[in-house]
Write a protein that holds these residues in place. Structure first.
Motif, mmCIF file in Angstrom:
data_model
loop_
_atom_site.group_PDB
_atom_site.id
_atom_site.type_symbol
_atom_site.label_atom_id
_atom_site.label_comp_id
_atom_site.label_asym_id
_atom_site.label_seq_id
_atom_site.Cartn_x
_atom_site.Cartn_y
_atom_site.Cartn_z
ATOM 1 N N LYS A 1 -5.191 -2.763 14.886
ATOM 2 C CA LYS A 1 -5.530 -2.560 15.695
ATOM 3 C C LYS A 1 -6.098 -3.571 16.510
ATOM 4 O O LYS A 1 -6.410 -3.337 18.007
ATOM 5 C CB LYS A 1 -6.785 -1.661 15.434
ATOM 6 N N GLY A 2 -6.173 -4.435 15.624
ATOM 7 C CA GLY A 2 -6.928 -5.296 16.309
ATOM 8 C C GLY A 2 -6.348 -6.622 16.994
ATOM 9 O O GLY A 2 -7.533 -8.231 17.797
ATOM 10 N N ILE A 3 -5.139 -6.701 17.534
ATOM 11 C CA ILE A 3 -4.252 -7.745 17.637
ATOM 12 C C ILE A 3 -4.004 -6.822 18.892
ATOM 13 O O ILE A 3 -3.042 -5.821 19.657
ATOM 14 C CB ILE A 3 -2.815 -7.703 17.072
ATOM 15 N N ASP A 4 -3.675 -8.477 20.132
ATOM 16 C CA ASP A 4 -3.246 -7.150 21.598
ATOM 17 C C ASP A 4 -1.922 -8.006 21.694
ATOM 18 O O ASP A 4 -1.874 -8.753 21.682
ATOM 19 C CB ASP A 4 -4.302 -8.298 22.548
ATOM 20 N N PHE A 5 -1.278 -7.016 21.405
ATOM 21 C CA PHE A 5 0.344 -7.037 21.609
ATOM 22 C C PHE A 5 0.846 -7.975 22.893
ATOM 23 O O PHE A 5 1.295 -8.208 22.563
ATOM 24 C CB PHE A 5 1.410 -5.824 21.095
ATOM 25 N N GLY A 6 0.183 -7.052 23.749
ATOM 26 C CA GLY A 6 0.652 -7.586 25.296
ATOM 27 C C GLY A 6 0.843 -8.759 24.816
ATOM 28 O O GLY A 6 1.564 -9.798 25.336
ATOM 29 N N GLU A 7 -0.374 -9.609 24.748
ATOM 30 C CA GLU A 7 -1.340 -11.129 25.463
ATOM 31 C C GLU A 7 -0.511 -11.978 23.878
ATOM 32 O O GLU A 7 0.135 -13.280 24.025
ATOM 33 C CB GLU A 7 -2.778 -11.343 24.448
ATOM 34 N N SER B 1 0.798 -1.093 -0.224
ATOM 35 C CA SER B 1 -0.123 -0.311 -0.235
ATOM 36 C C SER B 1 0.793 1.828 -0.104
ATOM 37 O O SER B 1 0.519 2.387 -1.182
ATOM 38 C CB SER B 1 -0.430 0.253 1.642
ATOM 39 N N ILE B 2 1.873 0.819 0.728
ATOM 40 C CA ILE B 2 2.606 1.992 0.785
ATOM 41 C C ILE B 2 3.525 2.424 -0.717
ATOM 42 O O ILE B 2 3.241 4.146 -1.129
ATOM 43 C CB ILE B 2 4.001 2.011 1.618
ATOM 44 N N THR B 3 3.581 1.411 -1.117
ATOM 45 C CA THR B 3 4.176 1.701 -2.400
ATOM 46 C C THR B 3 3.704 2.439 -3.926
ATOM 47 O O THR B 3 3.725 3.314 -3.923
ATOM 48 C CB THR B 3 4.624 -0.187 -3.344
ATOM 49 N N MET B 4 2.269 1.461 -3.774
ATOM 50 C CA MET B 4 1.142 1.896 -4.256
ATOM 51 C C MET B 4 0.249 3.043 -3.554
ATOM 52 O O MET B 4 -0.870 3.755 -4.506
ATOM 53 C CB MET B 4 0.185 1.258 -4.442
ATOM 54 N N SER B 5 0.492 4.195 -3.136
ATOM 55 C CA SER B 5 0.167 5.407 -2.079
ATOM 56 C C SER B 5 -1.286 4.906 -2.310
ATOM 57 O O SER B 5 -2.196 5.832 -2.545
ATOM 58 C CB SER B 5 0.068 6.342 -3.431
ATOM 59 N N ASN B 6 -2.096 3.646 -1.850
ATOM 60 C CA ASN B 6 -3.231 3.218 -1.515
ATOM 61 C C ASN B 6 -3.542 3.523 -0.046
ATOM 62 O O ASN B 6 -3.685 2.713 0.875
ATOM 63 C CB ASN B 6 -3.166 1.802 -1.734
ATOM 64 N N ILE B 7 -4.550 4.395 0.224
ATOM 65 C CA ILE B 7 -4.274 5.162 1.646
ATOM 66 C C ILE B 7 -5.767 3.999 2.128
ATOM 67 O O ILE B 7 -5.699 3.536 3.322
ATOM 68 C CB ILE B 7 -5.262 6.755 1.545
ATOM 69 N N ASP B 8 -6.727 4.217 1.133
ATOM 70 C CA ASP B 8 -7.876 2.673 2.095
ATOM 71 C C ASP B 8 -6.787 1.584 2.239
ATOM 72 O O ASP B 8 -7.232 0.704 3.723
ATOM 73 C CB ASP B 8 -8.392 2.262 0.786
ATOM 74 N N LEU B 9 -5.738 1.193 1.478
ATOM 75 C CA LEU B 9 -5.086 -0.722 2.056
ATOM 76 C C LEU B 9 -4.521 0.206 3.610
ATOM 77 O O LEU B 9 -4.388 -0.657 4.549
ATOM 78 C CB LEU B 9 -4.566 -0.830 0.777
ATOM 79 N N VAL B 10 -3.687 0.878 3.521
ATOM 80 C CA VAL B 10 -2.828 1.357 4.605
ATOM 81 C C VAL B 10 -4.207 1.491 5.771
ATOM 82 O O VAL B 10 -3.769 0.898 6.611
ATOM 83 C CB VAL B 10 -2.305 2.759 4.380
ATOM 84 N N ALA B 11 -5.159 2.075 5.547
ATOM 85 C CA ALA B 11 -6.032 1.984 6.547
ATOM 86 C C ALA B 11 -6.860 0.765 7.424
ATOM 87 O O ALA B 11 -6.563 0.188 8.117
ATOM 88 C CB ALA B 11 -7.434 3.192 6.512
ATOM 89 N N LYS B 12 -6.443 0.047 6.130
ATOM 90 C CA LYS B 12 -6.761 -1.447 6.515
ATOM 91 C C LYS B 12 -5.917 -2.143 7.231
ATOM 92 O O LYS B 12 -6.749 -2.975 8.194
ATOM 93 C CB LYS B 12 -7.850 -1.905 4.900
ATOM 94 N N CYS B 13 -5.046 -2.015 7.102
ATOM 95 C CA CYS B 13 -3.646 -2.268 7.714
ATOM 96 C C CYS B 13 -3.497 -1.971 9.450
ATOM 97 O O CYS B 13 -3.785 -2.799 10.437
ATOM 98 C CB CYS B 13 -2.608 -2.365 7.006
ATOM 99 N N SER B 14 -3.916 -0.254 8.981
ATOM 100 C CA SER B 14 -3.849 -0.907 10.942
ATOM 101 C C SER B 14 -4.545 -0.876 11.912
ATOM 102 O O SER B 14 -4.731 -0.908 13.054
ATOM 103 C CB SER B 14 -4.164 1.040 10.788
ATOM 104 N N GLU B 15 -6.519 -1.180 10.469
ATOM 105 C CA GLU B 15 -7.372 -2.113 10.815
ATOM 106 C C GLU B 15 -6.427 -3.580 11.565
ATOM 107 O O GLU B 15 -7.379 -3.050 12.791
ATOM 108 C CB GLU B 15 -8.532 -2.066 10.694
ATOM 109 N N LEU B 16 -6.354 -3.992 10.943
ATOM 110 C CA LEU B 16 -5.863 -5.246 11.362
ATOM 111 C C LEU B 16 -4.852 -5.599 12.448
ATOM 112 O O LEU B 16 -4.922 -6.359 13.433
ATOM 113 C CB LEU B 16 -5.046 -5.842 9.955
#
Ligand SMILES: O=C(O)CCC(=O)C(=O)O
Ligand SMILES: [Fe+2]
Length: 758
Positions: free
Chosen positions: A170-176, A153-168
């Protein structure tokens, strides 16, 4: 994690020159720079994405002899791999080499510290569950997806996908996630330790072989030595005899007045003998020394064998634990397949009678006459039902198929005094009889359809009494769900029979056409009913449930909206499914005393106990079809080993009971009992037992209050269709005291209320 890293030597995450997150397409750097943009925000290590996964060398090289700048894999740090520095020894590692393929700079930057395989020492052997493994796999997959999508997404400057990535992300509890990676890391270390132990075992084996070869080769030598010694001893003895003879001869010679012969031959003989003795003695030195060597050898072999036996036990135990863990992991690959057949080894057994009490002359003739007169005076108020007509008194009691929706009449004095008489038969903690239903059977054409008096409003521990007046009749009993008559009961006039509420869950009864004699028969059935019995609850549990209180006072008990009782079952085998009959909610918290037994060693042992648990749950449901069962996972303890067993037992509840048994509700929320280290919180548990020993599994009053609150809320929310009906019209709590309040008032103990059995 119990290890404390040096705060001054925190790990650092840096992107390599080529590939900070912001320049993923740059070329591979020739060397990794010491500082970068990420250093300013965080003191965590990062370099770029991995090329291949490599196995790090065994953790045996001391840091003073190690090259800390290059990853122990020996590959260059240049290229496209993120690099992580150990917080403790400073060793640089490729993320790949640490098994962290796919991890992002952000993820690594969230880590407070990182201890590399050289520095991390597992505090305790850990048995990772398949849940851990699945969790890590799932999240690693998410991370990989997110990472690769992010890069594209970064290479293709695809903002939508970047948002999707950050959603993904966010869903991860890194602590656990990291905690579980940590668990797996411990497992890995344990595995390596065991492999090392196994290697040591092999080398010991070959050493033993060498020694036993030596020993067996020395056996013939020892035998020949003994023969030699024997022959030397014999030679010496014969020489000794010769010397004595010669000495005697010499002596005679010397004392002879005329020495006739020359002494020379004798002297020659003696010197010859001396030489032979010397030769013999020197011959002895070899074999004697060899004997000493043999002794040493034997001594060494036996001590090696002794220590090997000791170590072998420990190693064998370790290997068996490892094998079990691996078997458990294998037997439940992710997602763990639910066991399709839950064994029901012990079928439900009971000896509950159809009738709990029968009295032939319960009424005298005069009382019978009075009662018949009373009922005849109300004959126009009887409502026709299936096969008979009915008239109700006291508290309203609705039953299925009832056509008479009219309100019951107030109890007339004659019926009231009969109620009082029957109340004497009740145990003191059961509320008094408050409802009377009169059935009128007009001759042999009358009948009563098959049914059981198992309505939820009837008190679960009460009996149902029926008094017969007028003509005689026979009542038939069948097993629940069958129409085959298994027993009959004759009801002559003025008799009384009682059925337990329990028996209503096991049998049905009816009056067949022709079972009533010619004339009119009245039956008066007396019950204890209350609409709140719809939520009647029985809690079957171990000692942690013994202080639960049921009663009216919401501050000191479960409150009037959750009537019921607690039954003590320290072991799963103590659970009596029949005891739950009559109750609409059955909660079970049991099993810790089973899994803590010393003979429970393997996951298979825990599985066996779990199967008994499942069998009990099935039998509860078989005995009490109206009940809803609530299963509590086992509570955490303050003991690492026990917690591992608890986790495995709970894992089986989650994966093998809940997916197959839809009549079971999991009581969740016990996570609040756990402290930061995963143990039963000190604040919520007792410090010492009655005997002054450390108490590692009992809740204190705060803990009991918490567990009680969780149970109460779970049950009431389900009973009320997900709503807290304890809120009044204006939203004020009418029965909703917090269990903190309950706990606070606990010192002034109240006597047991109506439903609480001792
Ligand atoms: O009339 C009888 O003996 C039985 C009555 C009865 O079973 C009932 O009212 O539920
Ligand atoms: Fe009945």
């Amino acid at each position: 994690m119990p290890q404390t890293p040096d705060p001054l030597n925190k790990s650092k995450v840096r992107p390599s020159a080529k590939n900070g997150a912001d320049s993923p397409t740059l070329k591979k750097p020739s060397s990794r720079p010491k500082t970068s943009k990420l250093d300013l925000k965080s003191d965590r290590v990062l370099s770029s994405t991995p090329t291949s996964v490599q196995t790090p060398p065994p953790p045996s090289i001391s840091s003073s002899h190690r090259d800390l700048v290059n990853c122990p894999c020996g590959r260059s740090s240049s290229g496209n791999s993120w690099v992580i520095d150990c917080s403790k020894c400073g060793q640089h590692w490729h993320a790949n080499c640490l098994g962290m393929k796919g991890i992002t700079d952000k993820a690594i930057n969230k880590m407070l510290e990182y201890l590399c395989p050289f520095c991390y020492v597992a505090p305790v052997p850990t048995m990772p569950t398949s849940e851990d493994v699945c969790y890590i796999c799932r999240n690693t997959l998410s991370l990989q997806q997110a990472n690769s999508q992010l890069e594209t997404s970064i290479t293709m400057s695809n903002i939508d996908l970047v948002a999707k990535c950050s959603e993904l992300l966010k869903g991860i509890d890194f602590g656990e996630l990291f905690a579980k990676i940590d668990t797996l890391g411990q497992f890995d270390l344990r595995l390596r330790h065991l492999l090392l132990s196994e290697n040591a075992l092999h080398s010991l084996e070959s050493e033993i072989k060498r020694l036993s070869d030596l020993l067996s080769s020395s056996t013939p030598a020892t035998e020949s030595l003994n023969t030699n010694i024997k022959s030397f001893t014999e030679s010496l003895t014969s020489h000794d005899t010769s010397i004595t003879t010669l000495t005697n001869k010499l002596h005679q010679h010397m004392h002879s007045p005329t020495p006739t012969t020359s002494l020379n031959p004798l002297i020659d003989q003696i010197s010859q003998l001396q030489k032979e003795v010397v030769a013999l003695s020197s011959l002895h030195t070899g074999p004697l020394a060899f004997s000493a060597e043999s002794d040493q050898l034997i001594e060494r072999v036996s001590s090696e064998l002794r220590s090997l036996c000791e170590r072998e036990d420990a190693i064998a135990a370790d290997i068996s634990v490892l094998k079990q863990s691996v078997t458990a992991l294998h037997s439940s690959p992710h997602p763990p397949p639910p066991c399709t057949t839950i064994p029901t080894s012990q079928p439900l057994s009971h000896n509950e009678p159809f009738i709990s009490k029968s009295v032939t002359d319960f009424l005298d003739e005069e009382t019978e006459k009075d009662l018949i007169e009373l009922l005849q005076s109300k004959s126009d108020q009887f409502r026709q039902e299936n096969g008979r007509s009915v008239l109700a008194f006291g508290v309203k009691y609705n039953y299925p198929g009832s056509k008479s929706s009219h309100s019951p009449q107030t109890l007339p004095h004659k019926l009231y005094s009969l109620c009082n008489r029957l109340n004497q038969q009740h145990s003191a903690d059961i509320p008094p009889i408050n409802s009377v239903l009169v059935n009128r059977y007009d001759g042999s054409s009358a009948f009563l359809p098959q049914h059981s008096d198992n309505e939820s409003v009837i008190h679960p521990d009460s009996a149902i009494y029926t008094v017969s007046i007028g003509t005689a009749c026979t009542v038939s009993f069948c097993n629940m769900g069958s129409t085959d008559v298994t027993a009959t009961h004759a009801c002559p006039p003025r008799s009384m029979y009682a059925m337990s509420r329990k028996s209503q869950d096991l049998f049905e009864h009816r009056i067949d056409l022709g079972a009533v004699s010619h004339g009119t028969r009245y039956s008066l059935t007396f019950r204890t009913v209350h609409h709140l019995n719809r939520a009647s609850t029985i809690i079957i549990g171990d000692s942690n449930t013994c202080s639960f209180k049921f009663g009216e006072d919401p501050k000191k008990s479960f409150g009037k909206y959750l009537p019921g009782k607690q039954v003590y079952a320290p072991l799963i085998s103590d659970i009596e499914p029949i005891d739950t009959c009559g109750y609409m909610n059955v909660a079970v918290l049991c099993g810790i005393n089973n899994i803590k037994q010393t003979d429970v060693k393997t996951p298979a042992d825990i599985k066996k106990i779990f199967n008994c648990f499942v069998n009990k749950i099935n039998n509860i449901q078989a005995a009490n079809k109206k009940a809803h069962v609530y299963v509590c996972p086992l509570l955490p303890t303050k003991c690492t080993d026990l917690n591992r067993r608890v986790n495995f037992f709970n894992h089986l509840i989650f994966t093998e009971l809940l997916p197959l048994n839809f009549g079971v509700t999991l009581v969740s929320g016990f996570g609040c009992l756990i402290d930061d280290n995963g143990f039963l919180s000190q604040d919520l548990s007792r410090k010492v037992t009655r005997f002054g020993r450390p108490d590692y599994l009992h809740l204190n009053w705060r803990g009991v209050a918490k567990v009680a609150a969780i149970l109460r809320n779970t049950i009431l929310l389900r009973v009320n269709g997900g709503q807290d009906k304890r809120l009044g019209r204006r939203g004020r709590r009418v029965d909703g005291a917090l269990y903190a309040d309950v706990a606070r008032n606990r010192t002034d103990r109240q006597p047991q209320d109506g439903y609480q059995s001792e």
